[in-house]
Write a protein that holds these residues in place. Structure first.
Motif, PDB file in Angstrom:
ATOM      1  N   LEU A   1      29.869  61.197 121.209  1.00 32.39           N
ATOM      2  CA  LEU A   1      30.150  60.961 122.491  1.00 32.39           C
ATOM      3  C   LEU A   1      28.968  60.742 123.470  1.00 32.39           C
ATOM      4  O   LEU A   1      28.570  61.070 124.344  1.00 32.39           O
ATOM      5  CB  LEU A   1      30.814  62.159 123.138  1.00 32.39           C
ATOM      6  N   VAL A   2      28.053  59.648 122.770  1.00 30.30           N
ATOM      7  CA  VAL A   2      27.068  59.053 123.385  1.00 30.30           C
ATOM      8  C   VAL A   2      27.491  57.798 124.010  1.00 30.30           C
ATOM      9  O   VAL A   2      27.899  57.256 122.898  1.00 30.30           O
ATOM     10  CB  VAL A   2      25.726  59.325 122.722  1.00 30.30           C
ATOM     11  N   ILE A   3      27.062  57.433 125.269  1.00 29.31           N
ATOM     12  CA  ILE A   3      27.415  55.945 125.554  1.00 29.31           C
ATOM     13  C   ILE A   3      26.442  55.023 124.850  1.00 29.31           C
ATOM     14  O   ILE A   3      25.174  54.941 124.916  1.00 29.31           O
ATOM     15  CB  ILE A   3      27.075  55.943 127.089  1.00 29.31           C
TER      16      ILE A   3
ATOM     17  N   ARG B   1      27.697  52.312 138.969  1.00 30.48           N
ATOM     18  CA  ARG B   1      26.239  52.501 138.528  1.00 30.48           C
ATOM     19  C   ARG B   1      25.933  50.872 138.768  1.00 30.48           C
ATOM     20  O   ARG B   1      26.462  49.826 138.649  1.00 30.48           O
ATOM     21  CB  ARG B   1      26.265  52.686 137.098  1.00 30.48           C
ATOM     22  N   GLU B   2      24.501  50.736 138.932  1.00 31.29           N
ATOM     23  CA  GLU B   2      23.847  49.537 139.398  1.00 31.29           C
ATOM     24  C   GLU B   2      23.570  48.938 137.907  1.00 31.29           C
ATOM     25  O   GLU B   2      23.533  47.561 137.784  1.00 31.29           O
ATOM     26  CB  GLU B   2      22.497  49.630 139.991  1.00 31.29           C
ATOM     27  N   ASN B   3      23.146  49.584 136.595  1.00 27.16           N
ATOM     28  CA  ASN B   3      22.474  48.770 135.583  1.00 27.16           C
ATOM     29  C   ASN B   3      22.860  49.822 134.437  1.00 27.16           C
ATOM     30  O   ASN B   3      23.151  51.023 134.506  1.00 27.16           O
ATOM     31  CB  ASN B   3      21.187  48.421 135.716  1.00 27.16           C
ATOM     32  N   ARG B   4      22.855  49.176 133.297  1.00 27.39           N
ATOM     33  CA  ARG B   4      23.364  50.061 132.117  1.00 27.39           C
ATOM     34  C   ARG B   4      21.951  51.075 131.425  1.00 27.39           C
ATOM     35  O   ARG B   4      22.524  52.090 131.085  1.00 27.39           O
ATOM     36  CB  ARG B   4      23.345  48.903 130.834  1.00 27.39           C
ATOM     37  N   ASP B   5      20.980  50.793 131.946  1.00 25.08           N
ATOM     38  CA  ASP B   5      19.906  52.016 131.818  1.00 25.08           C
ATOM     39  C   ASP B   5      20.059  53.239 132.369  1.00 25.08           C
ATOM     40  O   ASP B   5      19.701  54.091 131.759  1.00 25.08           O
ATOM     41  CB  ASP B   5      18.606  51.318 132.405  1.00 25.08           C
ATOM     42  N   GLU B   6      21.115  53.119 133.361  1.00 27.79           N
ATOM     43  CA  GLU B   6      21.347  54.542 133.888  1.00 27.79           C
ATOM     44  C   GLU B   6      22.117  55.651 133.040  1.00 27.79           C
ATOM     45  O   GLU B   6      22.220  56.616 133.264  1.00 27.79           O
ATOM     46  CB  GLU B   6      22.031  54.361 135.228  1.00 27.79           C
ATOM     47  N   ILE B   7      22.692  54.730 132.065  1.00 25.56           N
ATOM     48  CA  ILE B   7      23.876  55.745 131.189  1.00 25.56           C
ATOM     49  C   ILE B   7      23.917  55.205 129.651  1.00 25.56           C
ATOM     50  O   ILE B   7      24.117  56.299 128.880  1.00 25.56           O
ATOM     51  CB  ILE B   7      25.368  55.295 131.584  1.00 25.56           C
ATOM     52  N   ILE B   8      23.476  54.161 129.427  1.00 25.91           N
ATOM     53  CA  ILE B   8      23.311  53.885 127.845  1.00 25.91           C
ATOM     54  C   ILE B   8      22.381  54.880 127.195  1.00 25.91           C
ATOM     55  O   ILE B   8      21.296  55.200 127.491  1.00 25.91           O
ATOM     56  CB  ILE B   8      22.902  52.374 127.522  1.00 25.91           C
ATOM     57  N   GLY B   9      22.736  55.437 126.014  1.00 27.37           N
ATOM     58  CA  GLY B   9      21.932  56.333 125.182  1.00 27.37           C
ATOM     59  C   GLY B   9      21.968  57.587 125.779  1.00 27.37           C
ATOM     60  O   GLY B   9      21.577  58.674 125.025  1.00 27.37           O
TER      61      GLY B   9
ATOM     62  N   ALA C   1      25.823  61.754 131.369  1.00 25.90           N
ATOM     63  CA  ALA C   1      25.691  60.513 132.528  1.00 25.90           C
ATOM     64  C   ALA C   1      26.812  60.941 133.744  1.00 25.90           C
ATOM     65  O   ALA C   1      26.519  60.491 134.604  1.00 25.90           O
ATOM     66  CB  ALA C   1      26.165  59.371 131.787  1.00 25.90           C
ATOM     67  N   PHE C   2      27.694  61.501 133.163  1.00 24.33           N
ATOM     68  CA  PHE C   2      28.822  61.919 134.237  1.00 24.33           C
ATOM     69  C   PHE C   2      29.183  63.577 134.155  1.00 24.33           C
ATOM     70  O   PHE C   2      30.239  63.745 133.352  1.00 24.33           O
ATOM     71  CB  PHE C   2      30.146  61.080 133.912  1.00 24.33           C
TER      72      PHE C   2
END
Length: 174
Positions: free
Chosen positions: A30-32, A45-53, A59-60
């Protein structure tokens, strides 16, 4: 009938990102692992860096006793156990950023297993759709129906009481 595309005719990453549908790819833990632009927009969200990994629930964040958390973890568990897609009609979930005011939204989601070349489940593809407006309309209609039925019940009770009173007055006159 479809013909087979040459490998350089189509970049699947471009196709994934061009989709108007919100998609996120999640590992078995369950990791993005990835998401498309529509998903970023849907979850604010503005960009992937906020949630990826990051873990999905990192993340939420969600209270493990909340309906949204329980519904999602149950769906992911079904996918991991059965290797079959799972669909969730309604998930109440807040995707606001930490420090932002809470904003409960309602989502519809499907979770599809993605297999590696050996046929083993490697990822889960989540297709999610914000159905908050639809749920708000349903709740408003339900409240209106309840209010209407309550009003009708009170009117019926008043009519019954009125009928009883007139019957008693008629008996008193006789």
């Amino acid at each position: 009938m479809f013909s087979k595309l040459a490998a350089d005719d189509l970049d699947l990453r471009d196709l994934f990102n061009a989709s108007a549908n919100a998609y996120v790819i999640i590992t078995r833990d369950l990791v993005i692992a990835g998401c498309n632009d529509a998903y970023l927009k849907a979850v604010g969200r503005e960009n992937r860096d906020e949630i990826i990994g990051r873990g999905l629930f990192e993340a939420f964040p969600a209270d493990p006793s909340s309906d949204g958390y329980r519904i999602l973890t149950a769906s992911f568990s079904r996918v991991l156990e059965t290797n079959q897609p799972d669909h969730v009609a309604l998930v109440p979930y807040d995707t606001s950023r930490p420090g932002e005011p809470a904003s409960l939204r309602f989502w519809s989601a499907s979770h599809t297993p993605l297999r590696n070349r050996n046929g083993e489940l490697a990822y889960i593809l989540q297709h999610t759709q914000d159905v908050t407006e639809l749920q708000t309309l349903r709740e408003r209609d339900a409240r209106a129906n309840m209010a209407e039925s309550g009003l009708l019940a009170r009117a019926q009770a008043m009519q019954t009481a009125s009928d009883r009173l007139f019957s008693e007055i008629a008996l008193f006159r006789d």
